[in-house]
Scaffold this motif. Structure first.
Motif, PDB file in Angstrom:
ATOM      1  N   PRO A  10      57.392  36.518  89.343  1.00 16.94           N
ATOM      2  CA  PRO A  10      56.351  37.668  89.105  1.00 16.94           C
ATOM      3  C   PRO A  10      55.177  37.374  89.847  1.00 16.94           C
ATOM      4  N   THR A  11      54.724  35.923  89.697  1.00 12.87           N
ATOM      5  CA  THR A  11      53.409  35.446  90.246  1.00 12.87           C
ATOM      6  C   THR A  11      53.540  34.876  91.584  1.00 12.87           C
ATOM      7  N   ALA A  12      54.671  34.976  92.316  1.00 19.27           N
ATOM      8  CA  ALA A  12      55.062  34.335  93.333  1.00 19.27           C
ATOM      9  C   ALA A  12      54.685  32.842  93.575  1.00 19.27           C
ATOM     10  N   GLY A  13      55.080  32.304  92.307  1.00 20.91           N
ATOM     11  CA  GLY A  13      55.090  30.747  92.195  1.00 20.91           C
ATOM     12  C   GLY A  13      53.788  29.956  91.688  1.00 20.91           C
ATOM     13  N   LYS A  14      52.826  30.992  91.270  1.00 18.39           N
ATOM     14  CA  LYS A  14      51.478  30.517  90.516  1.00 18.39           C
ATOM     15  C   LYS A  14      51.705  30.566  89.329  1.00 18.39           C
ATOM     16  N   ILE A  15      51.312  29.496  88.566  1.00 12.34           N
ATOM     17  CA  ILE A  15      51.136  29.348  87.142  1.00 12.34           C
ATOM     18  C   ILE A  15      50.163  30.212  86.521  1.00 12.34           C
ATOM     19  N   LEU A  16      50.294  31.399  86.061  1.00 13.93           N
ATOM     20  CA  LEU A  16      49.200  32.330  85.638  1.00 13.93           C
ATOM     21  C   LEU A  16      49.814  32.744  84.198  1.00 13.93           C
ATOM     22  N   ARG A  17      48.483  33.063  83.296  1.00 14.85           N
ATOM     23  CA  ARG A  17      48.573  33.436  81.950  1.00 14.85           C
ATOM     24  C   ARG A  17      49.189  34.953  82.269  1.00 14.85           C
ATOM     25  N   PRO A  18      50.297  35.146  81.105  1.00 10.37           N
ATOM     26  CA  PRO A  18      50.804  36.563  81.096  1.00 10.37           C
ATOM     27  C   PRO A  18      49.526  37.505  80.477  1.00 10.37           C
ATOM     28  N   SER A  19      48.748  37.010  79.702  1.00  9.17           N
ATOM     29  CA  SER A  19      47.659  37.991  79.248  1.00  9.17           C
ATOM     30  C   SER A  19      46.674  38.683  80.077  1.00  9.17           C
ATOM     31  N   ASP A  20      46.098  37.585  80.718  1.00 10.54           N
ATOM     32  CA  ASP A  20      44.935  37.974  81.739  1.00 10.54           C
ATOM     33  C   ASP A  20      45.025  37.540  83.437  1.00 10.54           C
ATOM     34  N   GLY A  21      46.182  36.891  83.555  1.00 11.64           N
ATOM     35  CA  GLY A  21      46.448  36.513  85.014  1.00 11.64           C
ATOM     36  C   GLY A  21      45.606  35.378  85.350  1.00 11.64           C
ATOM     37  N   LYS A  22      44.963  34.660  84.301  1.00 13.40           N
ATOM     38  CA  LYS A  22      44.171  33.275  84.615  1.00 13.40           C
ATOM     39  C   LYS A  22      44.853  32.143  84.624  1.00 13.40           C
ATOM     40  N   GLU A  23      44.628  31.003  85.583  1.00 10.08           N
ATOM     41  CA  GLU A  23      45.273  30.027  85.563  1.00 10.08           C
ATOM     42  C   GLU A  23      45.011  29.134  84.381  1.00 10.08           C
ATOM     43  N   PRO A  24      45.925  28.488  83.518  1.00 10.29           N
ATOM     44  CA  PRO A  24      45.742  27.820  82.365  1.00 10.29           C
ATOM     45  C   PRO A  24      45.505  26.523  82.655  1.00 10.29           C
ATOM     46  N   LYS A  25      44.242  25.873  82.106  1.00 11.96           N
ATOM     47  CA  LYS A  25      43.805  24.687  82.450  1.00 11.96           C
ATOM     48  C   LYS A  25      44.529  23.671  81.339  1.00 11.96           C
ATOM     49  N   ARG A  26      44.925  24.213  80.350  1.00 15.61           N
ATOM     50  CA  ARG A  26      45.498  23.528  79.220  1.00 15.61           C
ATOM     51  C   ARG A  26      46.770  24.011  78.806  1.00 15.61           C
ATOM     52  N   ILE A  27      48.051  23.123  78.951  1.00 15.47           N
ATOM     53  CA  ILE A  27      49.279  23.620  78.569  1.00 15.47           C
ATOM     54  C   ILE A  27      49.737  22.879  77.696  1.00 15.47           C
ATOM     55  N   ILE A  28      50.529  23.491  76.466  1.00 13.38           N
ATOM     56  CA  ILE A  28      50.939  22.531  75.308  1.00 13.38           C
ATOM     57  C   ILE A  28      52.625  22.845  75.461  1.00 13.38           C
ATOM     58  N   PHE A  29      53.617  21.886  75.597  1.00 14.76           N
ATOM     59  CA  PHE A  29      54.966  22.179  75.362  1.00 14.76           C
ATOM     60  C   PHE A  29      55.316  21.737  74.197  1.00 14.76           C
ATOM     61  N   LEU A  30      56.399  22.540  73.637  1.00 13.87           N
ATOM     62  CA  LEU A  30      56.740  22.098  72.032  1.00 13.87           C
ATOM     63  C   LEU A  30      58.210  21.927  72.262  1.00 13.87           C
ATOM     64  N   GLN A  31      58.635  20.655  72.252  1.00 14.81           N
ATOM     65  CA  GLN A  31      60.072  20.479  71.989  1.00 14.81           C
ATOM     66  C   GLN A  31      60.991  20.820  70.959  1.00 14.81           C
ATOM     67  N   CYS A  32      62.328  20.905  71.089  1.00 17.35           N
ATOM     68  CA  CYS A  32      63.359  21.265  69.846  1.00 17.35           C
ATOM     69  C   CYS A  32      62.773  22.481  69.221  1.00 17.35           C
ATOM     70  N   ILE A  33      62.564  23.532  69.796  1.00 19.34           N
ATOM     71  CA  ILE A  33      62.446  24.815  69.012  1.00 19.34           C
ATOM     72  C   ILE A  33      63.847  25.162  68.451  1.00 19.34           C
ATOM     73  N   GLY A  34      64.108  25.108  67.455  1.00 22.25           N
ATOM     74  CA  GLY A  34      65.453  25.696  67.229  1.00 22.25           C
ATOM     75  C   GLY A  34      66.504  24.347  67.209  1.00 22.25           C
ATOM     76  N   SER A  35      66.580  23.407  68.130  1.00 20.80           N
ATOM     77  CA  SER A  35      67.515  22.453  68.322  1.00 20.80           C
ATOM     78  C   SER A  35      67.122  21.610  67.097  1.00 20.80           C
ATOM     79  N   ARG A  36      68.145  20.736  66.789  1.00 18.25           N
ATOM     80  CA  ARG A  36      68.250  19.868  65.529  1.00 18.25           C
ATOM     81  C   ARG A  36      67.518  20.363  64.591  1.00 18.25           C
ATOM     82  N   ASP A  37      67.734  21.558  64.112  1.00 19.84           N
ATOM     83  CA  ASP A  37      66.808  22.107  62.939  1.00 19.84           C
ATOM     84  C   ASP A  37      67.867  22.905  61.978  1.00 19.84           C
TER      85      ASP A  37
END
Length: 529
Positions: free
Chosen positions: A383-410
Motif C-alpha cells: 500500500p505504500t509502494a515499499g516505503k516504511i510509513l506509519r499507518p496513523s499519519d504516513g510519516k517515516e518511523p525513526k524508531r521501530i521496536i520489534f517484539l518477538q514470541c507474541i503468543g509463541s511459547r506462551d
C-alpha cells in the motif's frame, strides 16, 4: 495340530537386562502347540533369522512367534525371513517385550512374568491366523493437493513433472499463499515474487495440473488409491470462460473502500478485484458483501443498483446470478498443504483455546502492527509502494521496536510451541528497515534467538553487526500511546533492570497457528488434528 516356534530376543541388553529371556523361552515351550522355543541375543541379525529358517525346515513349524521389540521395527524383517523358508508371512507375529515390558519395568521377576504372558497371547493368536495373500486393485494415478501456497505449488509441480496428473485446490482466488505477500526471503534476501511467480505461472500452464482456485474440499470418500473428492467451486460472479482479465470491470467499480485482505487491511480495494497484480489465474472476483448491486438486492431494492462492471465488460463475463457448483475428482493420493495463519493478537479470540493480548494495544494503537503487515509496507506492491510509513499519519518511523514470541511459547495464551520462523523474519525486518530508513534505529525484544537453519545464525548476527539492530533479552509488559509516540515498558533480563523506550512503530512477531477450518477438513480426510 499347530506347531509353533517361539524365538525370544535378548536385544543386546535392552530386553535381557530386565527380562530373563532363557526362562521365558523355557516356559513358552510348555504351552500347547509350541514345538520349538529358544532364546538368542540378536534375532534380527542374519544368524538369528537363519535360526528361524532352520527351525521351520527341521521342525516342520506351522507358525512363528518372535518375542522382541516393536512390530514397527522388525515385523517386515521376520516375515520376509519366514517367507523365504516357504511359510506364509502372516503366520509370523511379534510379541513386543521391549517397549511394552523391559523398558518400562525394573522388577526382573515381574518383568519376566509379563514377558511370558505377552508372548503366550501371541502364540494363541498365531494358532488362529489364516494364510493371507496380497491382492492387486486398480488405483487412480492422480494426486489431490489441498492448498496453493508455495508448498502446494512445489508439490504439484514435482508430481506433475513425474508424469502424474495433479488436482490442485486453493480456497483463495489466486494461488501463491503467504509467500506472495512477502517482500524478501531469509537468509538470502532474495525477492519473494521472483522465486514464486515463475512457479505460479508454470503451475497454471502445466498440462498435467488441473487448477481449482476459489474452491474448497466438500467431502472425501473412498480409501488409499481410490478417493472420490467433491469440490465446491465458489462463485466468482464472473464467467471464467469468457473473462480475459482486462481489468475493465475493476476500473469501473465505484466502491473503492473495501479493506484489502492481501495488504492485511492496510490498503483499500474495489468490490471487483484480483488479490494482487501477479495473481494466477488473473480472473476477478466480485465481493458480494461489499458490492453495491448485491447489497441493494439484499435490502430488497426494486431497481438494480450500480451494475457498472457489467456495462464496462466487453466480453459479457459478469454473471451476477452464478451460484456455487460441485465437481467430483477421482484421485489416488492426497497431500495437505494448507499452510498457516497468524495468531490473532487482540483480546477477543475466535478460538476459545487461545487468549489474546490486551496490553499491546493491537487494533487500538494504529502504529502497532504484526509481521505480515510490516511485510506489506516493505513490499514494492504494498500500500505504500515499499516505503516504511506509519499507518496513523504516513510519516517515516525513526524508531521501530520489534517484539518477538507474541503468543509463541506462551502456555497462558494457549500456544506452547515455538513458531520457528519468527527469529529469522524479525532479523530480516530489521535489515529491510535499515535499508529503507538509513537513519532509523531498530530494537528487538527477544526471549531467545533460535537460528537453527543453514546460514541462519550468520544472518541474525549480520542484522546486529552490520545493520545495527539492538537486541534486548527480555519481555515487554505493556504499550501505551504517548502523543505521537508509543511508550514501551519492558525488562532487560541480562542487566536485571526495567526498560522504558519511545517508539514510532511497534511490530509484533506473532505465532503461527493452523488455518481456520482445519479441524473440519481433518475430519473430512480422517486424519489426526
Amino acid at each position: 495340530m499347530s506347531r509353533i516356534g517361539v524365538f525370544v530376543c535378548h536385544c543386546g541388553e535392552n530386553i535381557a537386562r530386565t527380562v530373563d529371556c532363557a526362562a521365558v523361552a523355557k516356559r513358552l515351550a510348555e504351552l500347547p502347540g509350541v514345538a520349538h522355543s529358544v532364546d538368542y541375543k540378536y534375532m534380527c541379525s542374519d544368524p538369528g533369522q537363519a535360526l528361524i529358517k532352520q527351525a521351520i525346515a527341521e521342525k516342520g513349524l506351522t507358525g512363528v512367534v518372535v518375542a522382541a521389540c516393536s512390530p514397527h521395527m522388525h515385523e517386515k524383517t521376520f516375515r520376509r525371513a519366514v517367507s523365504g523358508a516357504g511359510m506364509n508371512p502372516h503366520f509370523c507375529e511379534m510379541a513386543n517385550i521391549r517397549e511394552h515390558c523391559s523398558w518400562i519395568h525394573e522388577d526382573r521377576v515381574k518383568a519376566t512374568d509379563k514377558a511370558t504372558q505377552l508372548a503366550s497371547f501371541i502364540v494363541e493368536k498365531v494358532k488362529r491366523n489364516r494364510p493371507l495373500q496380497p491382492i492387486h486393485i486398480p488405483i487412480e494415478r492422480r494426486a489431490l493437493v489441498i492448498g496453493g501456497g508455495i508448498a502446494g505449488i512445489q508439490a504439484s509441480l514435482d508430481i506433475a513433472d513425474g508424469n502424474r496428473e495433479v488436482v490442485l485446490v486453493e480456497k483463495e482466488p489466486s494461488i501463491g499463499g503467504h509467500m506472495s505477500q512477502l517482500s524478501e526471503t531469509f537468509p538470502t534476501l532474495d525477492c519473494s515474487q521472483c522465486i514464486l511467480t515463475p512457479r505460479m505461472v508454470e503451475t497454471y500452464q502445466h498440462e498435467r495440473i488441473r487448477l481449482h482456485t476459489y474452491s474448497e474440499v466438500e467431502s472425501v470418500e473412498g480409501y488409499i488409491g481410490n478417493f472420490t473428492v467433491r469440490i465446491r467451486k465458489k462463485s466468482r460472479s464472473i464467467d471464467e470462460e469468457k473473462c480475459n482479465g482486462c481489468g475493465a470491470c475493476i476500473q469501473a467499480c465505484p466502491n473503492r473502500k473495501s479493506p484489502n485482505e492481501f495488504d492485511t487491511g492496510l490498503g483499500k480495494r474495489t468490490s471487483v478485484y484480483v488479490p494482487f497484480p501477479q495473481a494466477v489465474p488473473n480472473i476477478p472476483v466480485i465481493d458480494r458483501a461489499s458490492c453495491l448491486f448485491f447489497r441493494g438486492r439484499a435490502k430488497g431494492a426494486k431497481k438494480d443498483v450500480c451494475k457498472k462492471c457489467e456495462a464496462a465488460c466487453g466480453k459479457g463475463a459478469i454473471a451476477f446470478d452464478r451460484e456455487d457448483r460441485i465437481i467430483e475428482e477421482k484421485v489416488g493420493a492426497i497431500i495437505i498443504a494448507t499452510g498457516y495463519q497468524l495468531y490473532s493478537i487482540g483480546k477477543e479470540q475466535a478460538n476459545s483455546a487461545f487468549k489474546g493480548y490486551g496490553e499491546y494495544g493491537y487494533g487500538t494503537i494504529p502504529d502497532v502492527i504484526d509481521g505480515l503487515q510490516f511485510e506489506r509496507l516493505a513490499s514494492a506492491s504494498g500500500p505504500t509502494a515499499g516505503k516504511i510509513l506509519r499507518p496513523s499519519d504516513g510519516k517515516e518511523p525513526k524508531r521501530i521496536i520489534f517484539l518477538q514470541c507474541i503468543g509463541s511459547r506462551d502456555p497462558a495464551k494457549g500456544i506452547q510451541f515455538c513458531s520457528k520462523i519468527c527469529c529469522m523474519y524479525v532479523a530480516k525486518h530489521t535489515m529491510l528497515y535499515k535499508h529503507k530508513v538509513h537513519g532509523g534505529q531498530a530494537t528487538v525484544f527477544f526471549m531467545d534467538i533460535r537460528a537453527a537453519g543453514k546460514g541462519y545464525d550468520e544472518f541474525s548476527r549480520r542484522a546486529i553487526e552490520e545493520d545495527g539492530a539492538r537486541y534486548i533479552r527480555g519481555r515487554v509488559s505493556k504499550l501505551e500511546r504517548d502523543g505521537e509516540a508509543i511508550k514501551v515498558y519492558g525488562y532487560d533480563t541480562l542487566n536485571g533492570a526495567p526498560v522504558v523506550m519511545d517508539a514510532d512503530m511497534v511490530v509484533l512477531a506473532t505465532a503461527m497457528v493452523p488455518q481456520t477450518g482445519i479441524s473440519t477438513l481433518a475430519q473430512k480426510l480422517s486424519v489426526s488434528y
